[in-house]
Scaffold this motif. Sequence first.
Motif, PDB file in Angstrom:
ATOM      1  N   GLY A   1      22.910  56.802  12.904  1.00 18.06           N
ATOM      2  CA  GLY A   1      21.980  57.438  13.816  1.00 18.06           C
ATOM      3  C   GLY A   1      21.483  56.683  15.194  1.00 18.06           C
ATOM      4  N   MET A   2      20.530  56.986  15.766  1.00 26.99           N
ATOM      5  CA  MET A   2      20.082  56.294  16.915  1.00 26.99           C
ATOM      6  C   MET A   2      19.676  54.778  16.750  1.00 26.99           C
ATOM      7  SD  MET A   2      19.908  56.046  20.222  1.00 26.99           S
ATOM      8  CE  MET A   2      19.815  57.181  21.248  1.00 26.99           C
ATOM      9  N   LYS A   3      18.764  54.814  15.461  1.00 31.28           N
ATOM     10  CA  LYS A   3      18.407  53.613  15.184  1.00 31.28           C
ATOM     11  C   LYS A   3      19.528  52.283  14.805  1.00 31.28           C
ATOM     12  CE  LYS A   3      13.770  54.650  13.408  1.00 31.28           C
ATOM     13  NZ  LYS A   3      13.018  54.616  11.874  1.00 31.28           N
ATOM     14  N   GLY A   4      20.589  52.960  14.095  1.00 28.28           N
ATOM     15  CA  GLY A   4      21.545  51.842  13.855  1.00 28.28           C
ATOM     16  C   GLY A   4      22.372  51.688  15.042  1.00 28.28           C
ATOM     17  N   THR A   5      22.625  52.668  15.935  1.00 30.89           N
ATOM     18  CA  THR A   5      23.217  52.405  17.057  1.00 30.89           C
ATOM     19  C   THR A   5      22.475  51.573  18.141  1.00 30.89           C
ATOM     20  OG1 THR A   5      24.323  54.355  16.972  1.00 30.89           O
ATOM     21  CG2 THR A   5      24.192  53.595  19.285  1.00 30.89           C
ATOM     22  N   THR A   6      21.076  51.522  18.049  1.00 26.07           N
ATOM     23  CA  THR A   6      20.203  50.838  18.968  1.00 26.07           C
ATOM     24  C   THR A   6      20.460  49.503  18.815  1.00 26.07           C
ATOM     25  OG1 THR A   6      19.029  52.755  19.620  1.00 26.07           O
ATOM     26  CG2 THR A   6      18.071  50.549  20.196  1.00 26.07           C
ATOM     27  N   TYR A   7      20.177  49.040  17.527  1.00 30.50           N
ATOM     28  CA  TYR A   7      20.439  47.589  17.159  1.00 30.50           C
ATOM     29  C   TYR A   7      21.653  46.880  17.277  1.00 30.50           C
ATOM     30  CZ  TYR A   7      15.874  47.431  14.780  1.00 30.50           C
ATOM     31  OH  TYR A   7      14.480  47.724  14.515  1.00 30.50           O
ATOM     32  N   VAL A   8      22.754  47.903  17.020  1.00 27.73           N
ATOM     33  CA  VAL A   8      23.992  47.169  17.238  1.00 27.73           C
ATOM     34  C   VAL A   8      24.270  46.990  19.047  1.00 27.73           C
ATOM     35  CG1 VAL A   8      26.455  47.852  17.680  1.00 27.73           C
ATOM     36  CG2 VAL A   8      25.154  48.280  15.568  1.00 27.73           C
ATOM     37  N   GLN A   9      23.712  48.015  19.899  1.00 24.44           N
ATOM     38  CA  GLN A   9      23.743  47.789  21.229  1.00 24.44           C
ATOM     39  C   GLN A   9      22.808  46.512  21.599  1.00 24.44           C
ATOM     40  OE1 GLN A   9      22.156  51.626  22.305  1.00 24.44           O
ATOM     41  NE2 GLN A   9      24.310  52.479  22.556  1.00 24.44           N
ATOM     42  N   MET A  10      21.713  46.127  20.960  1.00 23.25           N
ATOM     43  CA  MET A  10      20.739  44.915  21.474  1.00 23.25           C
ATOM     44  C   MET A  10      21.649  43.961  21.088  1.00 23.25           C
ATOM     45  SD  MET A  10      16.946  45.940  20.364  1.00 23.25           S
ATOM     46  CE  MET A  10      17.195  46.307  18.586  1.00 23.25           C
ATOM     47  N   ILE A  11      22.205  43.892  19.967  1.00 29.21           N
ATOM     48  CA  ILE A  11      23.076  42.576  19.616  1.00 29.21           C
ATOM     49  C   ILE A  11      24.111  42.287  20.413  1.00 29.21           C
ATOM     50  CG2 ILE A  11      24.427  41.400  17.758  1.00 29.21           C
ATOM     51  CD1 ILE A  11      22.633  43.146  15.692  1.00 29.21           C
ATOM     52  N   LYS A  12      24.827  43.405  20.858  1.00 26.59           N
ATOM     53  CA  LYS A  12      25.829  43.489  21.615  1.00 26.59           C
ATOM     54  C   LYS A  12      25.696  43.092  23.018  1.00 26.59           C
ATOM     55  CE  LYS A  12      27.720  46.168  24.962  1.00 26.59           C
ATOM     56  NZ  LYS A  12      27.576  47.519  25.846  1.00 26.59           N
ATOM     57  N   ALA A  13      24.401  43.574  23.672  1.00 30.24           N
ATOM     58  CA  ALA A  13      24.195  43.019  25.118  1.00 30.24           C
ATOM     59  C   ALA A  13      24.006  41.522  25.209  1.00 30.24           C
ATOM     60  CB  ALA A  13      22.613  43.859  25.610  1.00 30.24           C
ATOM     61  N   VAL A  14      22.850  41.149  24.190  1.00 26.78           N
ATOM     62  CA  VAL A  14      22.805  39.614  24.016  1.00 26.78           C
ATOM     63  C   VAL A  14      24.249  38.743  23.830  1.00 26.78           C
ATOM     64  CG1 VAL A  14      21.712  37.910  22.744  1.00 26.78           C
ATOM     65  CG2 VAL A  14      20.493  40.019  23.073  1.00 26.78           C
ATOM     66  N   LEU A  15      25.061  39.210  23.186  1.00 25.82           N
ATOM     67  CA  LEU A  15      26.476  38.262  23.022  1.00 25.82           C
ATOM     68  C   LEU A  15      27.264  38.668  24.081  1.00 25.82           C
ATOM     69  CD1 LEU A  15      27.258  39.494  19.248  1.00 25.82           C
ATOM     70  CD2 LEU A  15      26.343  37.006  20.179  1.00 25.82           C
ATOM     71  N   LEU A  16      27.315  39.824  24.958  1.00 24.07           N
ATOM     72  CA  LEU A  16      28.071  40.059  25.844  1.00 24.07           C
ATOM     73  C   LEU A  16      27.727  39.103  27.188  1.00 24.07           C
ATOM     74  CD1 LEU A  16      30.482  41.604  27.108  1.00 24.07           C
ATOM     75  CD2 LEU A  16      28.984  43.501  27.682  1.00 24.07           C
ATOM     76  N   VAL A  17      26.310  39.227  27.387  1.00 20.55           N
ATOM     77  CA  VAL A  17      25.851  38.809  28.488  1.00 20.55           C
ATOM     78  C   VAL A  17      25.896  37.163  28.426  1.00 20.55           C
ATOM     79  CG1 VAL A  17      23.806  38.243  30.055  1.00 20.55           C
ATOM     80  CG2 VAL A  17      24.291  40.585  29.310  1.00 20.55           C
ATOM     81  N   GLY A  18      25.732  36.833  27.076  1.00 20.86           N
ATOM     82  CA  GLY A  18      25.976  35.369  26.819  1.00 20.86           C
ATOM     83  C   GLY A  18      27.279  34.868  27.040  1.00 20.86           C
ATOM     84  N   THR A  19      28.084  35.389  26.464  1.00 23.42           N
ATOM     85  CA  THR A  19      29.454  34.871  26.469  1.00 23.42           C
ATOM     86  C   THR A  19      30.302  34.943  28.003  1.00 23.42           C
ATOM     87  OG1 THR A  19      30.245  37.215  25.726  1.00 23.42           O
ATOM     88  CG2 THR A  19      30.220  35.516  24.262  1.00 23.42           C
TER      89      THR A  19
ATOM     90  N   GLY B   1      15.355  47.780  26.714  1.00 23.07           N
ATOM     91  CA  GLY B   1      15.954  47.108  27.676  1.00 23.07           C
ATOM     92  C   GLY B   1      17.317  46.492  27.520  1.00 23.07           C
ATOM     93  N   LEU B   2      17.296  45.750  26.190  1.00 24.56           N
ATOM     94  CA  LEU B   2      18.448  45.241  25.598  1.00 24.56           C
ATOM     95  C   LEU B   2      19.419  46.299  25.483  1.00 24.56           C
ATOM     96  CD1 LEU B   2      16.971  42.486  23.544  1.00 24.56           C
ATOM     97  CD2 LEU B   2      18.695  42.212  25.669  1.00 24.56           C
ATOM     98  N   ALA B   3      18.983  47.493  24.967  1.00 16.04           N
ATOM     99  CA  ALA B   3      19.965  48.502  24.452  1.00 16.04           C
ATOM    100  C   ALA B   3      20.500  49.455  25.469  1.00 16.04           C
ATOM    101  CB  ALA B   3      19.044  49.513  23.498  1.00 16.04           C
ATOM    102  N   ILE B   4      19.558  49.451  26.581  1.00 14.97           N
ATOM    103  CA  ILE B   4      20.094  50.261  27.791  1.00 14.97           C
ATOM    104  C   ILE B   4      21.256  49.289  28.454  1.00 14.97           C
ATOM    105  CG2 ILE B   4      19.475  50.763  30.032  1.00 14.97           C
ATOM    106  CD1 ILE B   4      16.665  51.410  29.311  1.00 14.97           C
ATOM    107  N   ALA B   5      20.973  48.170  28.405  1.00 14.03           N
ATOM    108  CA  ALA B   5      22.257  47.055  28.898  1.00 14.03           C
ATOM    109  C   ALA B   5      23.392  47.177  28.267  1.00 14.03           C
ATOM    110  CB  ALA B   5      21.644  45.908  28.908  1.00 14.03           C
ATOM    111  N   GLY B   6      23.261  47.450  26.666  1.00 17.55           N
ATOM    112  CA  GLY B   6      24.140  47.698  25.897  1.00 17.55           C
ATOM    113  C   GLY B   6      24.910  48.788  26.122  1.00 17.55           C
ATOM    114  N   ASP B   7      24.252  49.902  26.272  1.00 15.24           N
ATOM    115  CA  ASP B   7      24.675  51.292  26.745  1.00 15.24           C
ATOM    116  C   ASP B   7      25.429  51.496  27.594  1.00 15.24           C
ATOM    117  OD1 ASP B   7      25.304  53.721  25.396  1.00 15.24           O
ATOM    118  OD2 ASP B   7      22.970  54.293  25.581  1.00 15.24           O
ATOM    119  N   TYR B   8      24.846  50.696  28.971  1.00 15.01           N
ATOM    120  CA  TYR B   8      25.501  50.709  30.262  1.00 15.01           C
ATOM    121  C   TYR B   8      26.575  49.807  30.437  1.00 15.01           C
ATOM    122  CZ  TYR B   8      25.124  51.792  35.219  1.00 15.01           C
ATOM    123  OH  TYR B   8      25.481  52.117  36.583  1.00 15.01           O
TER     124      TYR B   8
END
Length: 538
Positions: A188-206, A60-67
Amino acid sequence: MSNTYLLAAESNTGNPVLNIIVFVIFIVVTMAIVMRVGKKTSDASDFYTGGASFTGTQNGLAIAGDYLSAASFLGIVGAIALTGYDGFLYSIGFFVAWLVALLLVAEPLRNVGKFTMADVLSFRLKQKPVRMAAAMGTLFVSLFYLIAQMAGAGSLVAVLLNLHGKTEQAIVVVIVGIIMIAYVLIGGMKGTTYVQMIKAVLLVGTVVIMTGLVFFAVKGGFNELFTKAVEAHGGNEALLKPGMKYGKTEISKLDFISLGLALVLGTAGLPHVLMRFYTVPTAREARKSVTWAIILIGAFYLMTLVLGYGAAALVGPERIKAAPGGANAAAPLLALELGGSFFMAIISAIAFATVLAVVAGLAITASASVAHDVYHSIIRNGQSTEEEQVRVSRITVVVIGVVAIVLGILAMSQNVAFLVALAFAIAASANLPTILYSLYWKKFNTTGAVTAIYSGLLSALVLIVFSPAVSGSATAMFPNADFAWFPLANPGLVSIPLGFLGGIVGTFIGKPDNMDDLQSEMEVRSLTGVGVEAPVDH
């Protein structure tokens, strides 16, 4: 570099040296995460879907990060700051679109597919023609989305470093492209997903923090915010009403309808978002991930209203237009106004991570489509090894990265939310009709699928090329040329109906596929998830 220059730069766009330091730290940290996770990427399943090993919350975090792309943060805030109510239509369209995707395609697509959208389309149809058509649709949607992210990254870094020259901004786009390629090749997808999760939390938080600071800065609530925004626009109350951008002429009204159609229907055909449903092990986790995604995405788009009007009130439209990147500079300049140079550097680094995370997801989707649908299923007739597929995927990432860099440089003057809307129009025209017909129309056949994709794709591409977005206007890709005969900036109003119509006409013209047993199996799997672990290959 003199102290006078540093102070002048800082007054306009923050401290360039500080901005670079924060950026480098951010890139090093995320790259370290990607490299650590990427060591476990050994086969095609790991590279494409992370081995379907993520929980619903993580996905869910990664989808938000992707979208939540550069269009969501940079483009929409800028559009609202300059055109008010009409700019907020992007937020509404992007969010409502997610609900359409959830209700119509998300879970059935996950239950039927394995790696790509073409797995669904070819389940009960002839493999080769459908996979080739689906791969073309995926590649062009991904490419246009990539162009928007590249343009957003160029605008963002141009603001941070106060780069007004086209050449300097082009160099920035090249660097972003190289970093993106490295992220995908390593993680690959694993690395990208972790970056997307981190980014989603940081983006929504900021964004939450910035929203609170906007209300604090204007010393009031919405009424005070809107009043100050109108004052910054010279008392023009059209900022609060429909029609400041769309509605002045009959053509602009049609353009608004076209944009709305593209935004609302496009998400359900975006391959990089739909591919995220293959990264969870069960349908239950898929539903859980959707719940998290809706909460984060909905909250984010509501707050863009505050940030957009906040940028209008506190930064001012003239300063936004004069900054490198134009409308795309509104969010970073608002951060500078709210918290100074360091806050702007942090916000911009998170926005940069947003770009990297989204382009990495897009590159993986495009590479999976080429390797799995074209190379493995068509060229090698399903006989290639997983090592070969991953190798072809990596080559594709490099190629599409280079193409996106070149086109991103040409599109730097465009608002990134507008550029993403073009990708949505292609997705809604080429991909969505075929997905819906495959899932819900029993008579739908191979001829219908191929006709739907190509009629939607080609009509969208032709209309974009001959639209004001490419030539004939000051912000076009080729501002000094004029070969635009199609009056609308977004082709959705024409190309989306053509895609749906192409599917109907092709189905009635073509011969039935006579795969009733597969049709029944697909129906059961799409609705229940039974048999998901045993994908059909015919």
